[in-house]
Design a protein around this motif. Structure first.
Motif, PDB file in Angstrom:
ATOM      1  N   THR A  26       0.559  -1.054  -0.129  1.00 57.54           N
ATOM      2  CA  THR A  26       0.110  -0.218  -0.035  1.00 57.54           C
ATOM      3  C   THR A  26       0.991   1.125   0.200  1.00 57.54           C
ATOM      4  O   THR A  26       0.178   2.295  -0.546  1.00 57.54           O
ATOM      5  N   SER A  27       2.139   1.200   0.338  1.00 58.63           N
ATOM      6  CA  SER A  27       2.874   2.545   0.429  1.00 58.63           C
ATOM      7  C   SER A  27       3.327   2.989  -1.077  1.00 58.63           C
ATOM      8  O   SER A  27       3.590   4.047  -1.383  1.00 58.63           O
ATOM      9  N   VAL A  28       3.260   1.947  -2.015  1.00 61.74           N
ATOM     10  CA  VAL A  28       3.412   2.555  -3.355  1.00 61.74           C
ATOM     11  C   VAL A  28       2.418   3.273  -3.992  1.00 61.74           C
ATOM     12  O   VAL A  28       2.190   3.830  -4.967  1.00 61.74           O
ATOM     13  N   GLU A  29       1.141   3.209  -3.223  1.00 63.73           N
ATOM     14  CA  GLU A  29      -0.128   3.825  -3.710  1.00 63.73           C
ATOM     15  C   GLU A  29      -0.512   5.090  -2.640  1.00 63.73           C
ATOM     16  O   GLU A  29      -1.381   5.300  -2.134  1.00 63.73           O
ATOM     17  N   SER A  30       0.533   5.657  -1.985  1.00 60.17           N
ATOM     18  CA  SER A  30       0.400   6.894  -0.935  1.00 60.17           C
ATOM     19  C   SER A  30      -0.094   8.044  -1.529  1.00 60.17           C
ATOM     20  O   SER A  30      -0.548   8.817  -0.800  1.00 60.17           O
ATOM     21  N   GLN A  31       0.011   8.243  -3.052  1.00 60.78           N
ATOM     22  CA  GLN A  31      -0.599   9.490  -3.541  1.00 60.78           C
ATOM     23  C   GLN A  31      -2.041   9.035  -4.015  1.00 60.78           C
ATOM     24  O   GLN A  31      -2.260   7.995  -4.711  1.00 60.78           O
ATOM     25  N   TYR A  32      -2.926   9.878  -4.195  1.00 64.44           N
ATOM     26  CA  TYR A  32      -4.302   9.794  -4.490  1.00 64.44           C
ATOM     27  C   TYR A  32      -4.176   9.632  -6.073  1.00 64.44           C
ATOM     28  O   TYR A  32      -3.552  10.395  -6.850  1.00 64.44           O
ATOM     29  N   PRO A  33      -4.832   8.874  -6.775  1.00 68.35           N
ATOM     30  CA  PRO A  33      -5.251   8.520  -8.155  1.00 68.35           C
ATOM     31  C   PRO A  33      -5.656   9.881  -8.620  1.00 68.35           C
ATOM     32  O   PRO A  33      -6.471  10.281  -8.207  1.00 68.35           O
ATOM     33  N   ARG A  34      -5.460  10.001  -9.862  1.00 67.13           N
ATOM     34  CA  ARG A  34      -6.080  11.209 -10.666  1.00 67.13           C
ATOM     35  C   ARG A  34      -7.377  11.325 -10.578  1.00 67.13           C
ATOM     36  O   ARG A  34      -8.029  12.431 -10.274  1.00 67.13           O
ATOM     37  N   LYS A  35      -8.200  10.053 -11.047  1.00 61.44           N
ATOM     38  CA  LYS A  35      -9.552   9.962 -11.066  1.00 61.44           C
ATOM     39  C   LYS A  35     -10.037  10.185  -9.799  1.00 61.44           C
ATOM     40  O   LYS A  35     -11.397  11.121  -9.568  1.00 61.44           O
ATOM     41  N   LEU A  36      -9.392  10.014  -8.476  1.00 63.64           N
ATOM     42  CA  LEU A  36      -9.988  10.430  -7.212  1.00 63.64           C
ATOM     43  C   LEU A  36     -10.170  11.790  -7.101  1.00 63.64           C
ATOM     44  O   LEU A  36     -10.969  12.708  -6.662  1.00 63.64           O
ATOM     45  N   CYS A  37      -9.063  12.569  -7.305  1.00 65.88           N
ATOM     46  CA  CYS A  37      -8.851  13.868  -7.224  1.00 65.88           C
ATOM     47  C   CYS A  37      -9.786  14.812  -8.056  1.00 65.88           C
ATOM     48  O   CYS A  37     -10.250  15.706  -7.705  1.00 65.88           O
ATOM     49  N   SER A  38      -9.948  14.353  -9.319  1.00 68.12           N
ATOM     50  CA  SER A  38     -10.868  15.081  -9.926  1.00 68.12           C
ATOM     51  C   SER A  38     -12.434  14.680  -9.984  1.00 68.12           C
ATOM     52  O   SER A  38     -13.330  15.593 -10.243  1.00 68.12           O
ATOM     53  N   SER A  39     -12.870  13.767  -8.860  1.00 64.94           N
ATOM     54  CA  SER A  39     -14.188  13.403  -8.648  1.00 64.94           C
ATOM     55  C   SER A  39     -14.989  14.039  -7.720  1.00 64.94           C
ATOM     56  O   SER A  39     -16.042  14.097  -7.686  1.00 64.94           O
TER      57      SER A  39
END
Length: 110
Positions: free
Chosen positions: A96-109
């Motif tokens: 899970t540490s390699v996914e510590s940044q929000y995905p772009r789709k989440l940020c724009s939703s």
């Protein structure tokens, strides 16, 4: 006064995020905020917003529109596993540490 409370009192949009099953949501701090302010909750599986893992996330916010982010996995995609993986530097780390940044789709939703 907490920074979150201060934002709410000043009419600013405020959010808090943690895994849905986290003990954070049961702390006195959060329970007091929920007693003192009208807050809204969104629970969603992060894979529906571009994450590679089937992880439930909760966002508590000072604005009702956050509930539009609720999403349950539709099982139309594969999920990566849990446990350990190797990061870009070749170190063994929690997956899970390699996914510590929000995905772009989440940020724009939101």
């Amino acid at each position: 006064m907490s920074p979150f409370s201060l934002c709410v009192q000043r009419g600013k949009l405020a959010t808090m995020e943690s895994p849905r099953g986290s003990y954070f949501w049961l702390t006195g701090y959060v329970l007091e905020l929920m007693r003192n302010h009208p807050l809204y909750v969104s629970d969603f599986q992060a894979c529906m917003y571009g994450s590679m893992r089937d992880k439930w996330t909760r966002i508590v916010a000072s604005f009702k529109e956050i509930v539009q982010m609720d999403a349950v996995c539709d099982r139309s995609h594969k999920h990566l596993g849990w446990g350990f993986t190797t990061n870009a530097e070749g170190q063994r780390v929690w997956a899970t540490s390699v996914e510590s940044q929000y995905p772009r789709k989440l940020c724009s939703s939101a």
